[in-house]
Enzyme design. Structure first.
Site, PDB file in Angstrom:
ATOM      1  N   GLY A  95       4.209   3.615  23.917  1.00 24.33           N
ATOM      2  CA  GLY A  95       5.424   4.192  24.485  1.00 24.33           C
ATOM      3  C   GLY A  95       6.225   4.976  23.464  1.00 24.33           C
ATOM      4  N   CYS A  96       6.349   4.441  22.263  1.00 23.95           N
ATOM      5  CA  CYS A  96       7.130   5.110  21.217  1.00 23.95           C
ATOM      6  C   CYS A  96       6.459   6.404  20.769  1.00 23.95           C
ATOM      7  CB  CYS A  96       7.321   4.170  20.032  1.00 23.95           C
ATOM      8  SG  CYS A  96       8.258   2.682  20.461  1.00 23.95           S
ATOM      9  N   THR A  97       5.144   6.423  20.778  1.00 22.82           N
ATOM     10  CA  THR A  97       4.417   7.641  20.420  1.00 22.82           C
ATOM     11  C   THR A  97       4.648   8.730  21.460  1.00 22.82           C
ATOM     12  OG1 THR A  97       2.713   6.393  19.234  1.00 22.82           O
ATOM     13  CG2 THR A  97       2.146   8.625  19.950  1.00 22.82           C
ATOM     14  N   ALA A 139       8.209  10.112  21.081  1.00 23.09           N
ATOM     15  CA  ALA A 139       8.354  10.988  19.913  1.00 23.09           C
ATOM     16  C   ALA A 139       7.652  12.323  20.141  1.00 23.09           C
ATOM     17  CB  ALA A 139       7.791  10.296  18.677  1.00 23.09           C
TER      18      ALA A 139
END
Length: 203
Positions: free
Chosen positions: A43-45, A48
């Protein structure tokens, strides 16, 4: 958690470039500050990457984007280089900014209560007041929603209102003869069914 209208706390955090970054570094700019749990996780990738892909559009709207997590500067560099990210990543291992913005605390993951980073985004105006605040962010489509707000729009487009009476025919007429004929056909049919009444003159 901070809400719209609150004064945005300043901070000074080391970035993936090794330089300390604070709100004071961006006078006259809108700052999009987003908090995320951990580098190089699915999710964080995606988040970003989405912000990085829209970075020029944010710049054109007078905004900068800063991502914040507890990860170290070195881990940020590896994350940035692995996915060719353009967004500035800030390291907050002591949770100074997380706590100041209310982006750390109890949350639910897979049905269980845990304590950790709450995925949050704050749009901070040039006056250093929070204009919009998101908590418990869902990653997909989030960057686009934030960009729309920065540009002065909404998080999602408003559907157009239905045309007023007669507007459809006018619109069809502007599209060409075929559409004009189709639009005027019902009117002719109605005219046959409702002939005009004869005019009587008084003597």
């Amino acid at each position: 958690m901070l809400n719209a209208g609150d004064r945005a706390p300043d901070f000074s955090l080391d970035s993936d470039s090794g330089k300390a970054v604070s709100l004071a570094d961006f006078p006259g700019k809108t700052v999009v500050l987003y908090f995320y749990p951990k580098d190089d996780t699915p999710g964080c990738t995606r988040e970003a990457q989405a912000f990085s892909a829209a970075l020029q559009a944010f710049a054109d709207a007078g905004a900068v984007v800063l991502g914040v997590s507890r990860d170290s500067v070195e881990r940020h560099r590896k994350f940035r280089d692995k996915y060719d990210l353009g967004v500035t990543l800030l390291s907050d291992p002591e949770l100074a900014a997380h706590n100041a913005y209310g982006a750390y605390g109890e949350k639910t993951m897979y049905g269980k209560k845990v304590t950790g980073t709450i995925r949050s985004t704050f749009i901070i105006g040039p006056d250093r007041k929070v204009k919009h605040a998101f908590s418990g962010v869902k990653v997909d489509g989030h960057a686009d929603a934030v960009l729309a707000l920065v540009r002065g729009g909404g998080a999602s487009p408003t559907p157009p209102a239905p045309p007023a009476k007669g507007a459809a025919a006018k619109s069809a007429a502007s599209r060409g003869p075929a559409a004009k004929s189709a639009a005027s056909a019902p009117a002719k049919k109605a005219a046959v069914k409702s002939p005009a009444k004869p005019v009587t003159r008084s003597r």
